[in-house]
Design a protein around this motif. Sequence first.
Motif: not given
Length: 139
Positions: A105, A77, A71-72, A67-68, A102-103
């Motif tokens: 949904d 995004d 999102r990076q 996930v991280q 917010n990462a």
Amino acid sequence: MASPQILVIDDDSDFREYLRIILESHGYRVRCAGNAREGAAAVESERPDLIILDAMMSYAFQGLSLVQQIRQDARLDAVPLLLVSAVLREPAHALLADVPANAIDAFLSKPIEPAIVLENVERLLRQRLHAFGRVQPVS
């Protein structure tokens, strides 16, 4: 326009197949990956319209690490992320403390009824359509 592509990343082959059958029977294109490494490669090469990701795979935080990573990447995004888990029962669980709110949904606890999967997928794709105008939801 082609139907939306959904990437399912989960180490449980039965659950991947379950989701594939549900989603394909409703007109979605589905790609599956069995671990975070395969999932990261598929995200990069496929640019899915939506990602369904297991929070915990081979090791406890594998899904959350992905996930991280997703999102990076600014190019990813706008891709909606539906996090699923057989262990976590709510998205506010302490294990998610390092993941920005917010990462993710949407969050669903396994087992998941087909109607709930479809409802969430359709909602997330509609939201993306309205926000970015790039994805057509399946009728």
